[in-house]
Design a protein around this motif. Structure first.
Motif, PDB file in Angstrom:
ATOM      1  N   TYR A   1      -7.764  21.827  47.232  1.00 33.32           N
ATOM      2  CA  TYR A   1      -8.500  23.025  46.844  1.00 33.32           C
ATOM      3  C   TYR A   1      -9.164  22.848  45.480  1.00 33.32           C
ATOM      4  CZ  TYR A   1      -5.680  24.627  50.680  1.00 33.32           C
ATOM      5  OH  TYR A   1      -5.088  24.724  51.909  1.00 33.32           O
ATOM      6  N   VAL A   2      -8.557  22.042  44.621  1.00 34.23           N
ATOM      7  CA  VAL A   2      -9.185  21.712  43.340  1.00 34.23           C
ATOM      8  C   VAL A   2     -10.434  20.869  43.589  1.00 34.23           C
ATOM      9  CG1 VAL A   2      -8.836  20.665  41.075  1.00 34.23           C
ATOM     10  CG2 VAL A   2      -6.914  21.766  42.243  1.00 34.23           C
TER      11      VAL A   2
ATOM     12  N   LEU B   1      -6.335  21.086  33.923  1.00 31.82           N
ATOM     13  CA  LEU B   1      -5.686  22.392  34.029  1.00 31.82           C
ATOM     14  C   LEU B   1      -4.629  22.383  35.128  1.00 31.82           C
ATOM     15  CD1 LEU B   1      -8.786  24.774  33.775  1.00 31.82           C
ATOM     16  CD2 LEU B   1      -7.046  24.410  32.017  1.00 31.82           C
ATOM     17  N   PHE B   2      -4.943  21.738  36.218  1.00 33.26           N
ATOM     18  CA  PHE B   2      -4.094  21.764  37.408  1.00 33.26           C
ATOM     19  C   PHE B   2      -2.727  21.137  37.158  1.00 33.26           C
ATOM     20  CE2 PHE B   2      -3.041  19.861  41.654  1.00 33.26           C
ATOM     21  CZ  PHE B   2      -2.759  21.061  42.294  1.00 33.26           C
ATOM     22  N   ILE B   3      -2.662  20.094  36.344  1.00 37.52           N
ATOM     23  CA  ILE B   3      -1.388  19.407  36.122  1.00 37.52           C
ATOM     24  C   ILE B   3      -0.567  20.066  35.020  1.00 37.52           C
ATOM     25  CG2 ILE B   3      -2.238  17.194  36.967  1.00 37.52           C
ATOM     26  CD1 ILE B   3      -2.694  16.318  34.111  1.00 37.52           C
ATOM     27  N   ASN B   4      -1.084  21.153  34.461  1.00 34.49           N
ATOM     28  CA  ASN B   4      -0.370  21.911  33.439  1.00 34.49           C
ATOM     29  C   ASN B   4       0.004  23.273  34.014  1.00 34.49           C
ATOM     30  OD1 ASN B   4      -0.726  24.167  31.198  1.00 34.49           O
ATOM     31  ND2 ASN B   4      -0.004  22.313  30.161  1.00 34.49           N
ATOM     32  N   GLN B   5       1.247  23.717  33.811  1.00 33.17           N
ATOM     33  CA  GLN B   5       1.729  24.945  34.436  1.00 33.17           C
ATOM     34  C   GLN B   5       0.870  26.149  34.073  1.00 33.17           C
ATOM     35  OE1 GLN B   5       4.143  25.495  36.731  1.00 33.17           O
ATOM     36  NE2 GLN B   5       3.494  27.638  36.721  1.00 33.17           N
ATOM     37  N   VAL B   6       0.602  26.326  32.788  1.00 35.33           N
ATOM     38  CA  VAL B   6      -0.212  27.470  32.359  1.00 35.33           C
ATOM     39  C   VAL B   6      -1.639  27.332  32.875  1.00 35.33           C
ATOM     40  CG1 VAL B   6      -1.134  28.722  30.378  1.00 35.33           C
ATOM     41  CG2 VAL B   6       1.214  27.831  30.315  1.00 35.33           C
ATOM     42  N   GLY B   7      -2.187  26.132  32.743  1.00 33.60           N
ATOM     43  CA  GLY B   7      -3.544  25.904  33.222  1.00 33.60           C
ATOM     44  C   GLY B   7      -3.658  26.081  34.719  1.00 33.60           C
ATOM     45  N   ARG B   8      -2.610  25.707  35.454  1.00 32.96           N
ATOM     46  CA  ARG B   8      -2.633  25.830  36.912  1.00 32.96           C
ATOM     47  C   ARG B   8      -2.743  27.289  37.337  1.00 32.96           C
ATOM     48  NH1 ARG B   8       0.878  22.277  37.860  1.00 32.96           N
ATOM     49  NH2 ARG B   8       2.778  23.519  37.928  1.00 32.96           N
TER      50      ARG B   8
ATOM     51  N   LEU C   1      -6.337  28.221  36.831  1.00 30.28           N
ATOM     52  CA  LEU C   1      -7.183  27.590  37.838  1.00 30.28           C
ATOM     53  C   LEU C   1      -6.984  28.231  39.203  1.00 30.28           C
ATOM     54  CD1 LEU C   1      -9.219  25.309  38.342  1.00 30.28           C
ATOM     55  CD2 LEU C   1      -7.287  23.809  38.864  1.00 30.28           C
ATOM     56  N   SER C   2      -5.745  28.625  39.511  1.00 33.93           N
ATOM     57  CA  SER C   2      -5.467  29.273  40.790  1.00 33.93           C
ATOM     58  C   SER C   2      -6.279  30.552  40.942  1.00 33.93           C
ATOM     59  CB  SER C   2      -3.971  29.579  40.911  1.00 33.93           C
ATOM     60  OG  SER C   2      -3.212  28.399  40.925  1.00 33.93           O
ATOM     61  N   LYS C   3      -6.411  31.294  39.863  1.00 38.22           N
ATOM     62  CA  LYS C   3      -7.210  32.520  39.914  1.00 38.22           C
ATOM     63  C   LYS C   3      -8.678  32.196  40.183  1.00 38.22           C
ATOM     64  CE  LYS C   3      -4.143  35.057  36.785  1.00 38.22           C
ATOM     65  NZ  LYS C   3      -4.023  35.743  35.463  1.00 38.22           N
ATOM     66  N   LYS C   4      -9.154  31.095  39.591  1.00 39.33           N
ATOM     67  CA  LYS C   4     -10.545  30.700  39.806  1.00 39.33           C
ATOM     68  C   LYS C   4     -10.758  30.273  41.253  1.00 39.33           C
ATOM     69  CE  LYS C   4     -14.197  27.855  37.742  1.00 39.33           C
ATOM     70  NZ  LYS C   4     -15.005  29.022  37.357  1.00 39.33           N
ATOM     71  N   ILE C   5      -9.780  29.569  41.815  1.00 36.14           N
ATOM     72  CA  ILE C   5      -9.881  29.154  43.214  1.00 36.14           C
ATOM     73  C   ILE C   5      -9.867  30.368  44.133  1.00 36.14           C
ATOM     74  CG2 ILE C   5      -8.698  27.901  45.067  1.00 36.14           C
ATOM     75  CD1 ILE C   5      -7.766  25.887  42.972  1.00 36.14           C
ATOM     76  N   MET C   6      -9.026  31.341  43.813  1.00 37.12           N
ATOM     77  CA  MET C   6      -8.960  32.550  44.633  1.00 37.12           C
ATOM     78  C   MET C   6     -10.269  33.333  44.585  1.00 37.12           C
ATOM     79  SD  MET C   6      -5.063  33.735  43.702  1.00 37.12           S
ATOM     80  CE  MET C   6      -5.143  35.278  44.608  1.00 37.12           C
TER      81      MET C   6
END
Length: 330
Positions: free
Chosen positions: A203-204, A308-315, A318-323
């Motif tokens: 998804y990234v 961002l994806f490999i960092n918990q906070v960044g993930r 990024l998840s919000k951006k993907i959504m």
């Protein structure tokens, strides 16, 4: 809504009934007119032309050869160029099933302006620190995915392999298809440590592709193309499939070695549609999408997203951006 729940909501009611990846038919190849294997023919070309190789002749030889794959190596910095020289000198790169390989360095090309894929143009548009900086290009390959996955431990992380024509492209459920000219066909390498996030990587990649196309439209003053992500790994434009994504991984030394492959129909209207066909319908500007521009824009976006994806906070961000990305639903 949690990200994983959001993804589940996009899946078909019966995944087994989902249509398989659409096959792109490759035009019939001309009968082989060579009496020598590609490696021997390349050697003869070098004797005739000196230190450099005439590009059009090399491509013709490579396309006609049924048993040998031509790989051209290109690096962005002096370090990557030296690495390319080492790979060639040691004949390091291999293909599955012991397929024969002929390796050239990009500076050995006689007329780089005739390259079907303009490596200099791609490198000049690339602004990454890791991804895309070492490039393997071929006029024709069985599969770009096989090249990077089979040679994973021999290549720097972020290596990308690009082909103009692909004869045995890989898809989900071991599907294979042929992809003709006009498609952006590439695979690249990366590593991850958290196995729980590996399945979400596709998804990234999907987001980076859609954002890359959007960024090109913005920079060129073009209308936005409505490219959408279709669960789990397809790209759709105006309700028709224009691309697909495949991520595979192996586990070694406490890390997941991931090979990500992407196919995107840039300039071939069959069997569905392509980016440039839709662009011509929306705008009268002369610009047409180029594979080099899209690939560079993709890596420029992906490197930011992946950090961002490999960092918990960044993930979580990024998840919000993907959504919020555009998703295609059946």
């Amino acid at each position: 809504m949690p990200f994983t729940s959001f993804l589940r909501s996009l899946s078909p009611q019966n995944p087994l009934s989902s249509p398989s990846l659409r096959k792109l038919l490759h035009p019939p190849k001309k009968p082989c007119s060579l009496s020598l294997p590609l490696s021997a023919s390349v050697f003869q070309c070098k004797r005739k032309l000196g230190r450099k190789f005439e590009f059009g002749l090399l491509c013709s030889l490579a396309m006609d050869s049924q048993s040998t794959s031509l790989l051209v190596l290109c690096g962005k910095s002096s370090a990557e160029i030296e690495f390319a020289k080492s790979l060639k000198a040691n004949n390091t790169l291999k293909l599955p099933d012991n397929g024969e390989v002929s390796i050239l360095l990009h500076p050995e090309i006689e007329k780089p302006e005739e390259e079907p894929f303009q490596m200099d143009l791609f490198m000049s548009s690339l602004s990454t620190n890791t991804f895309g900086r070492f490039l393997i290009w071929s006029p024709q390959l069985p599969s770009t995915h096989d090249v990077v996955s089979h040679n994973f431990c021999e290549l720097p992380i972020g290596t990308v392999c690009v082909a103009d024509v692909q004869l045995k492209g890989r898809g989900r459920s071991k599907n294979k298809w042929e992809s003709p000219r006009g498609c952006l066909l590439f695979s690249f390498t990366l590593q991850m440590e958290d196995g729980r996030t590996v399945p979400l990587l596709q998804y990234v990649v999907s987001l980076a592709i859609t954002e890359a196309i959007k960024s090109i439209c913005d920079s060129k003053g073009l209308p936005h193309l409505d490219v959408k992500i279709k669960w789990p790994n397809d790209l759709y434009l105006n309700g028709l499939k224009v691309g697909g994504i495949l991520c595979t991984s192996t586990y070694k030394s406490r890390k997941f070695n991931v090979s990500a492959g992407i196919g995107l129909n840039v300039d071939n209207e069959k069997p569905t549609t392509c980016l440039n066909a839709v662009l011509r319908e929306l705008s009268s500007v002369a610009y047409q999408f180029r594979r080099e521009d899209i690939l560079a824009a993709f890596f420029n976006k992906f490197e930011t997203f992946f950090s961002l994806f490999i960092n918990q906070v960044g993930r979580e961000l990024l998840s919000k951006k993907i959504m919020r990305a555009k998703w295609w639903k059946m």
